[in-house]
Design an enzyme around this catalytic site. Sequence first.
Site, PDB file in Angstrom:
ATOM      1  N   LYS A   1    -103.377  31.622 131.257  1.00  0.00           N
ATOM      2  CA  LYS A   1    -104.280  30.531 131.386  1.00  0.00           C
ATOM      3  C   LYS A   1    -105.614  30.583 130.451  1.00  0.00           C
ATOM      4  O   LYS A   1    -105.902  29.949 129.663  1.00  0.00           O
ATOM      5  CB  LYS A   1    -104.827  30.337 132.679  1.00  0.00           C
ATOM      6  CG  LYS A   1    -104.536  29.345 133.877  1.00  0.00           C
ATOM      7  CD  LYS A   1    -104.967  29.340 134.765  1.00  0.00           C
ATOM      8  CE  LYS A   1    -105.239  30.369 135.881  1.00  0.00           C
ATOM      9  NZ  LYS A   1    -106.082  31.364 136.126  1.00  0.00           N
TER      10      LYS A   1
ATOM     11  N   ARG B   1    -109.156  26.219 142.931  1.00  0.00           N
ATOM     12  CA  ARG B   1    -107.996  26.923 143.505  1.00  0.00           C
ATOM     13  C   ARG B   1    -107.617  26.830 144.939  1.00  0.00           C
ATOM     14  O   ARG B   1    -106.558  27.377 145.426  1.00  0.00           O
ATOM     15  CB  ARG B   1    -108.703  28.439 143.474  1.00  0.00           C
ATOM     16  CG  ARG B   1    -108.741  29.113 141.977  1.00  0.00           C
ATOM     17  CD  ARG B   1    -107.782  30.176 142.090  1.00  0.00           C
ATOM     18  NE  ARG B   1    -107.649  31.825 141.518  1.00  0.00           N
ATOM     19  CZ  ARG B   1    -108.544  32.071 140.370  1.00  0.00           C
ATOM     20  NH1 ARG B   1    -109.085  31.417 139.803  1.00  0.00           N
ATOM     21  NH2 ARG B   1    -107.984  33.431 140.341  1.00  0.00           N
TER      22      ARG B   1
ATOM     23  N   ARG C   1    -101.776  44.489 131.610  1.00  0.00           N
ATOM     24  CA  ARG C   1    -103.025  44.095 131.329  1.00  0.00           C
ATOM     25  C   ARG C   1    -103.907  45.439 132.289  1.00  0.00           C
ATOM     26  O   ARG C   1    -105.059  45.680 131.704  1.00  0.00           O
ATOM     27  CB  ARG C   1    -103.411  42.949 131.946  1.00  0.00           C
ATOM     28  CG  ARG C   1    -104.863  42.488 131.734  1.00  0.00           C
ATOM     29  CD  ARG C   1    -104.851  41.061 132.204  1.00  0.00           C
ATOM     30  NE  ARG C   1    -105.133  40.537 133.524  1.00  0.00           N
ATOM     31  CZ  ARG C   1    -105.565  39.207 133.991  1.00  0.00           C
ATOM     32  NH1 ARG C   1    -105.225  38.422 133.018  1.00  0.00           N
ATOM     33  NH2 ARG C   1    -105.373  38.994 135.148  1.00  0.00           N
TER      34      ARG C   1
ATOM     35  N   ARG D   1    -108.759  46.341 134.562  1.00  0.00           N
ATOM     36  CA  ARG D   1    -109.426  45.392 135.751  1.00  0.00           C
ATOM     37  C   ARG D   1    -109.150  45.716 137.016  1.00  0.00           C
ATOM     38  O   ARG D   1    -107.757  46.305 137.358  1.00  0.00           O
ATOM     39  CB  ARG D   1    -108.866  44.041 135.517  1.00  0.00           C
ATOM     40  CG  ARG D   1    -109.508  42.968 134.871  1.00  0.00           C
ATOM     41  CD  ARG D   1    -109.193  41.641 134.749  1.00  0.00           C
ATOM     42  NE  ARG D   1    -108.793  40.910 136.002  1.00  0.00           N
ATOM     43  CZ  ARG D   1    -108.889  39.636 136.018  1.00  0.00           C
ATOM     44  NH1 ARG D   1    -108.733  38.853 134.723  1.00  0.00           N
ATOM     45  NH2 ARG D   1    -108.361  39.137 137.017  1.00  0.00           N
TER      46      ARG D   1
ATOM     47  N   ARG E   1    -102.544  38.576 145.057  1.00  0.00           N
ATOM     48  CA  ARG E   1    -103.124  37.224 144.174  1.00  0.00           C
ATOM     49  C   ARG E   1    -102.108  36.272 144.146  1.00  0.00           C
ATOM     50  O   ARG E   1    -102.455  35.179 144.059  1.00  0.00           O
ATOM     51  CB  ARG E   1    -103.834  37.786 142.924  1.00  0.00           C
ATOM     52  CG  ARG E   1    -105.177  38.689 143.055  1.00  0.00           C
ATOM     53  CD  ARG E   1    -105.421  39.489 141.898  1.00  0.00           C
ATOM     54  NE  ARG E   1    -105.696  38.297 141.001  1.00  0.00           N
ATOM     55  CZ  ARG E   1    -105.564  38.780 139.425  1.00  0.00           C
ATOM     56  NH1 ARG E   1    -105.089  39.877 139.102  1.00  0.00           N
ATOM     57  NH2 ARG E   1    -106.045  38.006 138.772  1.00  0.00           N
TER      58      ARG E   1
HETATM   59  P1  AMP Z   1    -109.408  35.128 137.632  1.00  0.00           P
HETATM   60  O1  AMP Z   1    -110.105  35.888 136.549  1.00  0.00           O
HETATM   61  O2  AMP Z   1    -109.453  33.585 137.231  1.00  0.00           O
HETATM   62  O3  AMP Z   1    -108.013  35.522 137.933  1.00  0.00           O
HETATM   63  O4  AMP Z   1    -110.612  35.248 138.894  1.00  0.00           O
HETATM   64  C1  AMP Z   1    -110.711  36.638 139.278  1.00  0.00           C
HETATM   65  C2  AMP Z   1    -111.280  36.601 140.804  1.00  0.00           C
HETATM   66  O5  AMP Z   1    -112.452  35.791 140.866  1.00  0.00           O
HETATM   67  C3  AMP Z   1    -110.048  35.735 141.744  1.00  0.00           C
HETATM   68  O6  AMP Z   1    -109.164  36.700 142.046  1.00  0.00           O
HETATM   69  C4  AMP Z   1    -111.030  35.414 142.951  1.00  0.00           C
HETATM   70  O7  AMP Z   1    -111.454  36.442 143.662  1.00  0.00           O
HETATM   71  C5  AMP Z   1    -112.337  35.229 142.155  1.00  0.00           C
HETATM   72  N1  AMP Z   1    -112.103  33.507 141.766  1.00  0.00           N
HETATM   73  C6  AMP Z   1    -112.156  33.054 140.636  1.00  0.00           C
HETATM   74  N2  AMP Z   1    -112.217  31.797 140.726  1.00  0.00           N
HETATM   75  C7  AMP Z   1    -112.101  31.493 141.875  1.00  0.00           C
HETATM   76  C8  AMP Z   1    -112.395  30.208 142.524  1.00  0.00           C
HETATM   77  N3  AMP Z   1    -112.086  29.052 141.944  1.00  0.00           N
HETATM   78  N4  AMP Z   1    -112.056  30.251 144.055  1.00  0.00           N
HETATM   79  C9  AMP Z   1    -112.385  31.349 144.688  1.00  0.00           C
HETATM   80  N5  AMP Z   1    -112.246  32.694 143.986  1.00  0.00           N
HETATM   81  C10 AMP Z   1    -112.048  32.529 142.760  1.00  0.00           C
END
Ligand code: AMP
Length: 186
Positions: free
Chosen positions: A13, A88, A127, A133, A144
């Site tokens: 994404k 989300r 990754r 990360r 996740r």
């Molecule tokens: P991502 O980089 O999009 O995978 O986001 C990393 C982490 O940030 C996720 O595992 C959540 O803990 C938090 N996060 C990002 N976007 C959201 C969202 N829309 N709602 C809740 N938590 C979020």
Amino acid sequence: MNIVFLGPPGSGKGTQAVRLAKDLNITHLSTGDVLREAVKQGTDLGKQAEGYMTRGELVPDDLIIGLIEAKVASGELKNGFILDGFPRTMPQAESLSKMFDKNQISLDKAILLKVGDDEIMKRLKGRAQQEGRADDTEDVIKNRLEVYRQQTQPIEDYYRGRSILVDVQGEDTMDNVYKAVLEAAK
Ligand code: AMP
């Protein structure tokens, strides 16, 4: 063009959204990036979000909805956008619809990148080694994925019901997936 990107962690994404935003000359907004930066800077938001993120859980809806409201109010999104990693949860999707109605913003497409679980585990472990990360360890990745299935997947049907969902097969080379993404954005 106003677009939402959906897809499990590791679906590509972020990479695809950055490239599309650049080519369409619109704003790319990744809630994950905003939160990681907040954690790094040690802001209130970062302090509140950090624990959830390292456990692979979602941060509470009110925190993240507040963040998006501020972005809408700032006018940053007014010339088109890609939301990457938001919404989300169903409450987030419903809040977003209300926010958009209130501000006369229409959502044109929800692009869903489809990638199977085995491929995702492989990619995220890779990754983890490259980027280090904190949320890319095996247990956290599994969490996740489970969180995606339970809380985020229902949004796919929500947008399908509104006839704006486009499925894109994400298990191909980055360039081929991008071609399909471009097509989906038309
Ligand atoms: P991502 O980089 O999009 O995978 O986001 C990393 C982490 O940030 C996720 O595992 C959540 O803990 C938090 N996060 C990002 N976007 C959201 C969202 N829309 N709602 C809740 N938590 C979020």
